[in-house]
Design a protein around this motif. Structure first.
Motif: not given
Length: 136
Positions: A1-20
């Motif tokens: 796992m690359k640390l740089k990809n962890l901070f730039t990955e934003d695919r999981a943000v949209s479903p969380v905001i939708g649920v909220i």
């Protein structure tokens, strides 16, 4: 796992905001529907009218005059003195600015209070619109 990809990955943000957002909308709708189902919505509309009355006492008669404010249904107004409860006389169904009520033969003693009481149509709410106290 690359640390740089962890901070730039934003695919999981949209479903969380939708649920909220969905939870927030559900809670707001439940509160609004619950208010009207429990009958609290009707009580909100049954607020006392804003009206001002003047009192003129000449020793035996007390003249009560609606000076300003909202028109009030005379069926919903009661004049309460130390010995009686009187209804405002029915002129045209509404008490408006300039209308007067003559409370005759009032034998007022020091500290006696006359109140103008408004009662809602359902009878569940009442409020004193104005009061006058005799200070001999």
């Amino acid at each position: 796992m690359k640390l740089k990809n962890l901070f730039t990955e934003d695919r999981a943000v949209s479903p969380v905001i939708g649920v909220i957002l969905m939870v927030a909308i559900t809670v707001i709708l439940a509160a609004v529907i619950g208010t009207f189902v429990l009958g609290l919505g009707d009580q909100v509309q049954e607020t006392a009218p804003q009206a001002s009355f003047a009192f003129d006492y000449d020793g035996t008669d007390l003249v009560i005059t609606h000076e300003s404010g909202e028109a009030v249904n005379n069926d919903s107004v009661t004049i309460v003195d130390p010995s009686n409860e009187n209804n405002w006389p029915d002129s045209d169904g509404k008490i408006t600015a300039g209308d007067s009520y003559n409370l005759t033969s009032l034998n007022a003693n020091d500290g006696d209070t006359v109140r103008i009481v408004w009662t809602s149509e359902s009878g569940s709410t009442s409020s004193t619109l104005q009061k006058w106290t005799y200070n001999g």
